[in-house]
Enzyme design. Structure first.
Site, mmCIF file in Angstrom:
data_model
loop_
_atom_site.group_PDB
_atom_site.id
_atom_site.type_symbol
_atom_site.label_atom_id
_atom_site.label_comp_id
_atom_site.label_asym_id
_atom_site.label_seq_id
_atom_site.Cartn_x
_atom_site.Cartn_y
_atom_site.Cartn_z
ATOM 1 N NE ARG A 164 29.301 -23.816 -28.861
ATOM 2 C CZ ARG A 164 29.536 -25.056 -28.487
ATOM 3 N NH1 ARG A 164 28.540 -25.829 -28.132
ATOM 4 N NH2 ARG A 164 30.755 -25.529 -28.438
ATOM 5 C CD GLU A 214 26.601 -17.498 -14.419
ATOM 6 O OE1 GLU A 214 25.504 -17.896 -13.977
ATOM 7 O OE2 GLU A 214 27.247 -18.114 -15.277
ATOM 8 C CD GLU A 250 23.135 -21.928 -9.627
ATOM 9 O OE1 GLU A 250 24.362 -22.086 -9.595
ATOM 10 O OE2 GLU A 250 22.519 -21.690 -10.686
ATOM 11 C CB CYS A 296 34.119 -20.274 -31.287
ATOM 12 S SG CYS A 296 35.460 -19.655 -30.259
ATOM 13 C CG ASN A 325 34.022 -23.761 -32.883
ATOM 14 O OD1 ASN A 325 34.207 -22.596 -33.203
ATOM 15 N ND2 ASN A 325 32.818 -24.312 -32.845
ATOM 16 N N GLY A 326 37.837 -24.571 -30.649
ATOM 17 C CA GLY A 326 38.721 -25.461 -29.903
ATOM 18 C C GLY A 326 40.068 -24.825 -29.643
ATOM 19 C CE LYS A 361 23.416 -22.818 -21.573
ATOM 20 N NZ LYS A 361 22.986 -22.509 -20.193
ATOM 21 C CD1 TRP A 401 33.254 -16.143 -24.488
ATOM 22 C CD2 TRP A 401 35.045 -17.433 -24.171
ATOM 23 N NE1 TRP A 401 33.601 -16.061 -23.166
ATOM 24 C CE2 TRP A 401 34.692 -16.840 -22.937
ATOM 25 C CE3 TRP A 401 36.147 -18.282 -24.201
ATOM 26 C CZ2 TRP A 401 35.403 -17.067 -21.760
ATOM 27 C CZ3 TRP A 401 36.855 -18.510 -23.033
ATOM 28 C CH2 TRP A 401 36.473 -17.911 -21.832
ATOM 29 C CG HIS A 422 34.136 -19.387 11.527
ATOM 30 N ND1 HIS A 422 34.736 -19.673 12.718
ATOM 31 C CD2 HIS A 422 32.952 -20.065 11.514
ATOM 32 C CE1 HIS A 422 33.972 -20.520 13.398
ATOM 33 N NE2 HIS A 422 32.882 -20.767 12.685
ATOM 34 C CE LYS A 476 22.830 -18.847 -12.765
ATOM 35 N NZ LYS A 476 23.232 -20.188 -12.638
HETATM 36 O O1 M6R Z 1 27.639 -27.277 -19.531
HETATM 37 P P1 M6R Z 1 28.087 -27.399 -18.108
HETATM 38 O O2 M6R Z 1 26.964 -27.658 -17.162
HETATM 39 O O3 M6R Z 1 29.201 -28.399 -17.936
HETATM 40 O O4 M6R Z 1 28.684 -25.975 -17.746
HETATM 41 C C1 M6R Z 1 29.338 -25.747 -16.539
HETATM 42 C C2 M6R Z 1 29.473 -24.278 -16.265
HETATM 43 O O5 M6R Z 1 30.253 -23.677 -17.249
HETATM 44 C C3 M6R Z 1 28.112 -23.583 -16.204
HETATM 45 O O6 M6R Z 1 27.295 -24.149 -15.249
HETATM 46 C C4 M6R Z 1 28.295 -22.086 -15.882
HETATM 47 O O7 M6R Z 1 28.760 -21.929 -14.575
HETATM 48 C C5 M6R Z 1 26.982 -21.348 -16.122
HETATM 49 N N1 M6R Z 1 27.253 -20.089 -16.738
HETATM 50 C C6 M6R Z 1 26.203 -21.119 -14.887
HETATM 51 O O8 M6R Z 1 25.117 -20.297 -15.054
#
Ligand code: M6R
Length: 608
Positions: free
Chosen positions: A27, A488, A481, A2, A100-101, A603, A74, A504, A485
């Protein structure tokens, strides 16, 4: 996950708080709110939704005032809703608080307060802080804040207002970042320095277990015993922090395009090609230390975890160190065998990911050597590890990680070359791969030239509901990856596999309406990938190949070919992911998705 902003000064607080919330929205952004002191009371406006939609509905007249706090959320405890948005208030509405937290003992504290007659209005853990602060406030904010530090477990950053202290902000930190911003006749608090740009000229980074009392003229910091502490006031250089889109429609596209430059800088800073040497002396690992390592555990989450996969391939194959890539959030569950011959490498863009930090703490407690491969050196994880390899990607704003991923891969390859050098395997490898790495920026620039073609492929696939991504060797990582992407930002369900796995099970998914992306660039796995593509085509699957620009076979077995220049197969994953980033971007654009702030994501994931 947050964002916190607070302001006290002579200007109207509302526009400053709204601007701060906008800045912090990367965030988390499922709800937002503000509290402003006006005429002896705290006026709170908050709701589910994004600040861009909410702020225009808030009356500037009702919220006229020069001291306030704001938050973008969040959700963790309680769904995104009006009642769960921050600020949270106590029963008398004399205290407003943003957080936050995570409060870890919220159930016990909540039950205790309920037994005393407190009626909770929200499902949040945050509300507990508001009631506790209110009930322990007798005119001394430091004493009330100390009670929070005593009774509350977990990690948190708090900004608090009390209606009896019209121009005062109280800030409390344990674990989650919190800064005080010092301006002229005005001061601020924020969870990220970005939100202070434009108003603050100096910052004070609060340490854990500290309390700050902030008025327009002063900012005083206290330890958990209530003693005033000396603090460092650092100048805030806004030019280093301000991040714009620079003409790109989205941060993600801008960040994809930044990759050649960022990687060039990283490679040239660390590779001494004249002497075939990798400059990583600042990590505190000399040759003897590298030689004494018996196993490497690479830990990370999400995209960073996929970078770990790549790191495990290269560290084991090129430096000869047994290496495994593990999800940070599963690390403690494995009860891993760790000792001083284990090197634990935490990979993280933000350096604030809670799961990764917890895994680092475990490694440290068991005597492992630790390194952070991080984009933010001065971070939670950065402070916990023995040494930091800064990936030098620059601030990444798009929630979907792009440039940080290729920088992580490059940093891990540099680390591998250094390990190979120290362990007597470097003679040929360091020179050859070091030189080849210099070609990465140009190879990525060349991939960018296919943007139009990638847009056409995106038009073809953007109505799909499911996709497959396949690769082999280190490019199995690229497949994972690429799929992440795609899901996401476009919300297409996408699975990544090492292509050998197809027969498999996953081949059962192949049909004309499930496009498959196959990474089949030059290297030891290319022929087997061509075989995989044939099998998919034989089952009427649509195939998009990422293949060498001079590969004559790929066009015969694929419906579309995304061409990439040929580079060393160990380096290829750094280049091959770029067309997949662009494909995800173009597809999401055609589906009308919110590319920089995809739904449900934040993020930085600062809760476990
Ligand atoms: O800040 P970090 O690299 O530790 O974050 C890890 C993941 O949360 C981050 O890579 C997440 O999977 C992204 N949304 C990927 O695009």
């Amino acid at each position: 996950m947050c964002g916190i902003i607070g302001y006290t000064g002579a200007s109207q607080a509302l526009p400053i708080l709204v601007h701060g919330i906008h800045t912090l929205s990367y965030r988390g952004y499922d709800s937002a709110g503000v509290s402003i002191f006006r005429d002896g009371a705290l006026i709170v406006r908050k709701d589910k939704g994004r600040i861009g939609d909410l702020a225009p509905t808030w009356s500037r007249i009702e919220l006229a005032g020069t001291c306030g706090i704001g938050h973008t959320r969040w959700a963790t405890h309680g769904e995104p809703s009006q009642k769960n948005a921050h600020p949270q208030v106590d029963a008398s509405e004399g205290v407003a608080l943003v957080h936050n937290g995570i409060l870890e003992n919220d159930i016990a504290l909540r039950e205790g307060l309920e037994a005393e007659g407190v009626v909770f209005a929200s499902d949040t853990d945050t509300e507990v802080f508001a009631h506790l602060f209110s009930r322990n406030f007798d005119g001394d904010p430091i004493a009330a804040a100390r009670v929070l530090l005593e009774k509350c477990h977990g990690h948190f950053a708090l900004a608090i207002q009390h209606h009896l202290m019209p121009d005062t902000l109280i800030a409390v930190r344990r674990g989650s970042p919190l800064l005080v911003g010092l301006g002229v006749g005005e001061n601020l608090v924020a969870s990220d320095v970005l939100a202070l740009v434009g108003r603050a000229y100096h910052t004070i980074e609060m340490a854990d277990e500290q309390i700050a009392v902030v008025t327009p003229e002063s900012a005083t910091v206290y330890d958990k015993h209530g003693n005033e502490v000396e603090v460092e006031r650092k100048p805030l250089d806004a030019s280093e922090l301000t991040v714009g889109k620079e003409g790109f429609p989205h941060y993600m596209l801008k960040e994809i395009h930044e990759q050649p430059e960022r990687l060039y800088e990283l490679i040239t800073a660390r590779m001494d090609l004249q002497h075939d040497h990798v400059r990583l002396d600042d990590l505190g690992l000399d040759d003897d230390a590298w030689r004494s390592i018996e196993r490497v555990d690479l830990i990370g989450c999400g995209t960073a975890h996929y970078a770990c996969f790549y790191g495990a391939y290269v560290l084991e194959a090129l430096a000869g160190i047994p290496t495994r890539a593990l999800q940070a959030h599963e690390y403690d569950a494995r009860l891993p065998v760790i000792d001083d011959k284990t090197l634990v490498i935490a990979v993280s863009q933000s350096g604030e990911t809670a799961d990764t930090k917890v895994a680092v703490d475990l490694a440290v407690s068991q005597g492992a050597r630790t390194i952070g491969v991080l984009n933010v050196r001065e971070s939670f994880i950065g402070r916990a590890v023995d040494g930091v390899l800064d990936i030098h990607a620059g601030r990444e704003v798009g929630v979907a990680s792009t440039k940080a991923y290729t920088s992580m891969l490059t940093a891990l390859l540099l680390l591998t070359l250094r390990a190979a050098e120290a362990r007597g395997r470097g003679d040929e490898i360091v020179g050859r791969l070091g030189r080849a790495m210099r070609g990465i920026p140009q190879a990525i620039r060349q991939v960018m030239l296919s943007s139009e073609l990638i847009g056409e492929v995106a038009r073809e696939i953007h109505r799909a509901n499911n996709m497959l991504f396949l690769g082999r060797g280190a490019d199995a990582t690229t497949a994972l990856e690429g799929a992440l992407k795609m899901k996401e930002i476009s919300y297409i369900h996408a699975e990544g596999y090492a292509a050998g796995e197809m027969k498999h099970g996953p081949i059962a998914l192949v049909s004309w309406e499930v496009p498959t992306v196959a990474i089949a660039t030059a290297g030891p796995w290319r022929d087997r990938m061509i075989g995989n593509m044939r099998e998919i085509r034989a089952r009427e699957g649509l195939v998009i190949a990422v293949a060498a620009d001079d590969d004559d076979d790929a066009p015969k077995v694929a419906d579309f070919v995304l061409p990439v220049p040929t580079v060393d197969p160990w380096i290829a994953p750094i280049v091959n992911v770029v067309p997949l980033q662009l494909l995800a971007y173009e597809t999401a654009k055609r589906r009308g998705c919110d590319i920089d702030q995809p739904r449900n994501l934040a993020k930085t994931v600062t809760v476990q």
